[in-house]
Design a protein around this motif. Structure first.
Motif, PDB file in Angstrom:
ATOM      1  N   ALA A   8       0.766  -1.269   0.077  1.00 32.46           N
ATOM      2  CA  ALA A   8      -0.050   0.015   0.050  1.00 32.46           C
ATOM      3  C   ALA A   8       0.899   1.383   0.091  1.00 32.46           C
ATOM      4  CB  ALA A   8      -0.944   0.183   1.187  1.00 32.46           C
ATOM      5  N   LEU A   9       2.033   1.287   0.490  1.00 28.67           N
ATOM      6  CA  LEU A   9       2.958   2.284   0.296  1.00 28.67           C
ATOM      7  C   LEU A   9       3.820   2.390  -0.845  1.00 28.67           C
ATOM      8  CD1 LEU A   9       4.574   1.904   3.792  1.00 28.67           C
ATOM      9  CD2 LEU A   9       2.581   3.261   3.361  1.00 28.67           C
ATOM     10  N   ALA A  10       2.870   2.867  -2.108  1.00 29.57           N
ATOM     11  CA  ALA A  10       3.500   2.802  -3.583  1.00 29.57           C
ATOM     12  C   ALA A  10       4.103   4.114  -3.531  1.00 29.57           C
ATOM     13  CB  ALA A  10       2.379   2.882  -4.394  1.00 29.57           C
ATOM     14  N   PRO A  11       5.232   4.240  -4.470  1.00 30.49           N
ATOM     15  CA  PRO A  11       5.871   5.551  -4.579  1.00 30.49           C
ATOM     16  C   PRO A  11       5.066   6.491  -4.889  1.00 30.49           C
ATOM     17  CG  PRO A  11       6.968   3.703  -5.803  1.00 30.49           C
ATOM     18  CD  PRO A  11       5.663   3.208  -5.326  1.00 30.49           C
ATOM     19  N   ALA A  12       4.034   6.442  -5.542  1.00 29.37           N
ATOM     20  CA  ALA A  12       3.085   7.564  -5.829  1.00 29.37           C
ATOM     21  C   ALA A  12       2.154   8.230  -4.649  1.00 29.37           C
ATOM     22  CB  ALA A  12       2.009   7.341  -6.874  1.00 29.37           C
ATOM     23  N   ALA A  13       2.254   7.330  -3.559  1.00 25.94           N
ATOM     24  CA  ALA A  13       1.628   7.914  -2.159  1.00 25.94           C
ATOM     25  C   ALA A  13       2.015   9.095  -1.747  1.00 25.94           C
ATOM     26  CB  ALA A  13       1.535   6.618  -1.399  1.00 25.94           C
ATOM     27  N   ASN A  14       1.344   9.779  -0.901  1.00 30.11           N
ATOM     28  CA  ASN A  14       1.791  10.897  -0.337  1.00 30.11           C
ATOM     29  C   ASN A  14       2.912  10.816   0.724  1.00 30.11           C
ATOM     30  OD1 ASN A  14       1.923  13.113   1.429  1.00 30.11           O
ATOM     31  ND2 ASN A  14      -0.233  13.496   1.814  1.00 30.11           N
ATOM     32  N   PRO A  15       3.972  11.226   0.391  1.00 24.80           N
ATOM     33  CA  PRO A  15       5.185  11.163   1.251  1.00 24.80           C
ATOM     34  C   PRO A  15       5.056  11.150   2.731  1.00 24.80           C
ATOM     35  CG  PRO A  15       5.828  12.478  -0.502  1.00 24.80           C
ATOM     36  CD  PRO A  15       4.338  12.436  -0.409  1.00 24.80           C
ATOM     37  N   GLN A  16       3.973  12.041   3.153  1.00 26.33           N
ATOM     38  CA  GLN A  16       3.676  12.311   4.723  1.00 26.33           C
ATOM     39  C   GLN A  16       3.111  10.911   5.208  1.00 26.33           C
ATOM     40  OE1 GLN A  16       1.784  16.025   4.781  1.00 26.33           O
ATOM     41  NE2 GLN A  16       3.550  16.945   5.358  1.00 26.33           N
ATOM     42  N   GLU A  17       2.295  10.573   4.364  1.00 25.50           N
ATOM     43  CA  GLU A  17       1.276   9.131   4.698  1.00 25.50           C
ATOM     44  C   GLU A  17       2.305   7.985   5.014  1.00 25.50           C
ATOM     45  OE1 GLU A  17      -1.956   8.782   2.060  1.00 25.50           O
ATOM     46  OE2 GLU A  17      -3.183  10.481   3.048  1.00 25.50           O
ATOM     47  N   CYS A  18       3.430   7.948   3.794  1.00 24.24           N
ATOM     48  CA  CYS A  18       4.061   6.776   3.995  1.00 24.24           C
ATOM     49  C   CYS A  18       5.095   6.817   5.177  1.00 24.24           C
ATOM     50  CB  CYS A  18       5.096   6.800   2.637  1.00 24.24           C
ATOM     51  SG  CYS A  18       4.133   6.538   1.109  1.00 24.24           S
ATOM     52  N   SER A  19       5.364   7.956   5.552  1.00 22.70           N
ATOM     53  CA  SER A  19       6.301   8.459   6.638  1.00 22.70           C
ATOM     54  C   SER A  19       5.559   7.786   7.844  1.00 22.70           C
ATOM     55  CB  SER A  19       6.774   9.495   6.963  1.00 22.70           C
ATOM     56  OG  SER A  19       7.726   9.938   5.877  1.00 22.70           O
ATOM     57  N   LEU A  20       3.977   8.403   8.089  1.00 27.60           N
ATOM     58  CA  LEU A  20       3.475   8.019   9.105  1.00 27.60           C
ATOM     59  C   LEU A  20       3.191   6.455   9.150  1.00 27.60           C
ATOM     60  CD1 LEU A  20       1.258   8.879  11.383  1.00 27.60           C
ATOM     61  CD2 LEU A  20      -0.515   9.045   9.742  1.00 27.60           C
ATOM     62  N   CYS A  21       2.799   5.837   8.240  1.00 27.79           N
ATOM     63  CA  CYS A  21       2.573   4.648   8.100  1.00 27.79           C
ATOM     64  C   CYS A  21       3.837   3.885   8.681  1.00 27.79           C
ATOM     65  CB  CYS A  21       2.237   3.761   6.824  1.00 27.79           C
ATOM     66  SG  CYS A  21       0.484   4.451   6.581  1.00 27.79           S
ATOM     67  N   ALA A  22       5.106   4.037   8.085  1.00 23.86           N
ATOM     68  CA  ALA A  22       6.378   3.423   8.609  1.00 23.86           C
ATOM     69  C   ALA A  22       6.655   3.651  10.205  1.00 23.86           C
ATOM     70  CB  ALA A  22       7.286   3.882   7.785  1.00 23.86           C
ATOM     71  N   ALA A  23       6.340   4.927  10.455  1.00 24.03           N
ATOM     72  CA  ALA A  23       6.525   5.249  11.922  1.00 24.03           C
ATOM     73  C   ALA A  23       5.782   4.357  12.992  1.00 24.03           C
ATOM     74  CB  ALA A  23       6.708   6.913  12.174  1.00 24.03           C
ATOM     75  N   LEU A  24       4.300   4.500  12.607  1.00 27.86           N
ATOM     76  CA  LEU A  24       3.543   3.850  13.425  1.00 27.86           C
ATOM     77  C   LEU A  24       3.540   2.378  13.352  1.00 27.86           C
ATOM     78  CD1 LEU A  24       1.005   4.066  15.143  1.00 27.86           C
ATOM     79  CD2 LEU A  24      -0.442   4.123  13.279  1.00 27.86           C
ATOM     80  N   GLN A  25       4.096   1.651  12.255  1.00 25.37           N
ATOM     81  CA  GLN A  25       4.242   0.260  12.236  1.00 25.37           C
ATOM     82  C   GLN A  25       5.564   0.024  13.083  1.00 25.37           C
ATOM     83  OE1 GLN A  25       3.775  -1.372   8.472  1.00 25.37           O
ATOM     84  NE2 GLN A  25       4.908  -3.070   8.893  1.00 25.37           N
ATOM     85  N   ALA A  26       6.742   0.714  13.060  1.00 22.48           N
ATOM     86  CA  ALA A  26       7.653   0.574  14.062  1.00 22.48           C
ATOM     87  C   ALA A  26       7.322   0.472  15.488  1.00 22.48           C
ATOM     88  CB  ALA A  26       8.908   1.468  13.518  1.00 22.48           C
ATOM     89  N   ILE A  27       6.516   1.726  15.749  1.00 25.04           N
ATOM     90  CA  ILE A  27       6.224   1.983  17.248  1.00 25.04           C
ATOM     91  C   ILE A  27       5.209   0.782  17.801  1.00 25.04           C
ATOM     92  CG2 ILE A  27       4.652   3.316  18.744  1.00 25.04           C
ATOM     93  CD1 ILE A  27       5.649   5.733  16.994  1.00 25.04           C
ATOM     94  N   ILE A  28       4.332   0.343  16.885  1.00 22.87           N
ATOM     95  CA  ILE A  28       3.665  -0.866  17.368  1.00 22.87           C
ATOM     96  C   ILE A  28       4.411  -2.094  17.381  1.00 22.87           C
ATOM     97  CG2 ILE A  28       1.717  -2.484  16.516  1.00 22.87           C
ATOM     98  CD1 ILE A  28       0.346   0.223  15.336  1.00 22.87           C
ATOM     99  N   ALA A  29       5.247  -2.434  16.442  1.00 21.26           N
ATOM    100  CA  ALA A  29       6.237  -3.543  16.400  1.00 21.26           C
ATOM    101  C   ALA A  29       7.011  -3.647  17.727  1.00 21.26           C
ATOM    102  CB  ALA A  29       7.241  -3.437  15.244  1.00 21.26           C
TER     103      ALA A  29
END
Length: 107
Positions: A8-29
């Motif tokens: 879902a984190l495709a290169p065409a996605a909003n960079p802020q949304e990609c960053s939010l998803c990556a950070a949130l996934q790491a925090i939960i992990a």
């Protein structure tokens, strides 16, 4: 918890949304109690999507709580609780070998 790359984190996605998803996934992990969870984080129509599986209801609630606090956006949790398998087989206890003696002398 396993961190995986998300389609879902495709290169065409909003960079802020990609960053939010990556950070949130790491925090939960790395949160306590999430060791056996496999949660992917993505954005869909401005909402945070949590998908995957967790071990307990407490793990699910913890992941949703973290996402709510961190993202400040609507959260959709599509998380399955992995069933726990309990063995009903009798436990084997170690038998004492009656043919071996402790021949050590006491001092």
């Amino acid at each position: 918890m396993m961190i995986s790359s998300d389609e879902a984190l495709a290169p065409a996605a909003n960079p802020q949304e990609c960053s939010l998803c990556a950070a949130l996934q790491a925090i939960i992990a790395y949160a306590d109690g999430q060791e056996g969870s496999r949660i992917s984080v993505s954005m869909e129509n401005g909402r945070v999507m949590l998908t995957g599986e967790v071990e307990t209801v407490a793990s699910l609630e913890c992941a949703v709580f973290i996402a709510e606090c961190f993202a400040s956006r609507p959260i959709i949790a599509d998380l399955a609780i992995r069933p726990q398998i309990h063995s009903i087989a009798p436990r084997h206890t170690a038998r004492r070998n009656l043919y071996l003696n402790d021949n050590r002398s006491s001092l």
